[in-house]
Design a protein around this motif. Structure first.
Motif, mmCIF file in Angstrom:
data_model
loop_
_atom_site.group_PDB
_atom_site.id
_atom_site.type_symbol
_atom_site.label_atom_id
_atom_site.label_comp_id
_atom_site.label_asym_id
_atom_site.label_seq_id
_atom_site.Cartn_x
_atom_site.Cartn_y
_atom_site.Cartn_z
ATOM 1 N N GLU A 127 25.442 56.634 38.451
ATOM 2 C CA GLU A 127 26.160 56.513 37.114
ATOM 3 C C GLU A 127 27.241 56.667 36.969
ATOM 4 N N TYR A 128 27.863 56.092 36.166
ATOM 5 C CA TYR A 128 29.562 56.366 35.543
ATOM 6 C C TYR A 128 29.413 56.663 34.105
ATOM 7 N N ASP A 129 30.338 57.632 33.601
ATOM 8 C CA ASP A 129 30.501 57.901 32.370
ATOM 9 C C ASP A 129 31.407 57.107 31.596
ATOM 10 N N PHE A 130 31.051 56.179 30.623
ATOM 11 C CA PHE A 130 31.790 55.447 29.994
ATOM 12 C C PHE A 130 32.133 55.915 28.576
ATOM 13 N N SER A 131 31.692 57.079 28.134
ATOM 14 C CA SER A 131 31.673 57.355 26.937
ATOM 15 C C SER A 131 33.036 57.446 26.162
ATOM 16 N N ASP A 132 34.011 57.789 27.082
ATOM 17 C CA ASP A 132 35.398 57.728 26.650
ATOM 18 C C ASP A 132 35.891 56.517 26.827
ATOM 19 N N ARG A 145 28.686 55.224 42.677
ATOM 20 C CA ARG A 145 28.004 56.477 42.145
ATOM 21 C C ARG A 145 26.668 56.089 41.383
#
Length: 69
Positions: free
Chosen positions: A7-12, A5
């Motif tokens: 972007e990847y969401d690492f917020s969690d 992807r």
């Protein structure tokens, strides 16, 4: 085929979740084919795992080298 992807969401994400300071890492050792075949055959004949056979031989070599000092 690119499956990455943008972007990847690492917020969690949880930093260090799988970090283990006591982990031991063994690097692979690559043997020449003829050495591997010889030792694998000897280990099989003696009913030993190959890694035990190799360690045994290396310990003997280390002892010989130490005796020569």
């Amino acid at each position: 085929v690119n499956t990455m992807r943008k972007e990847y969401d690492f917020s969690d994400g949880e930093r260090g979740k799988f970090y283990n300071p006591d982990a031991v890492h063994y690097l692979p050792v690559y043997l020449d084919t003829e050495v591997f075949d010889y030792l694998a055959d000897k280990a099989q004949r003696r009913g030993k795992p190959l890694n035990d056979m190799v360690n045994e031989l290396l310990r003997k070599d280390i002892a010989l080298a130490e005796d020569l000092k």
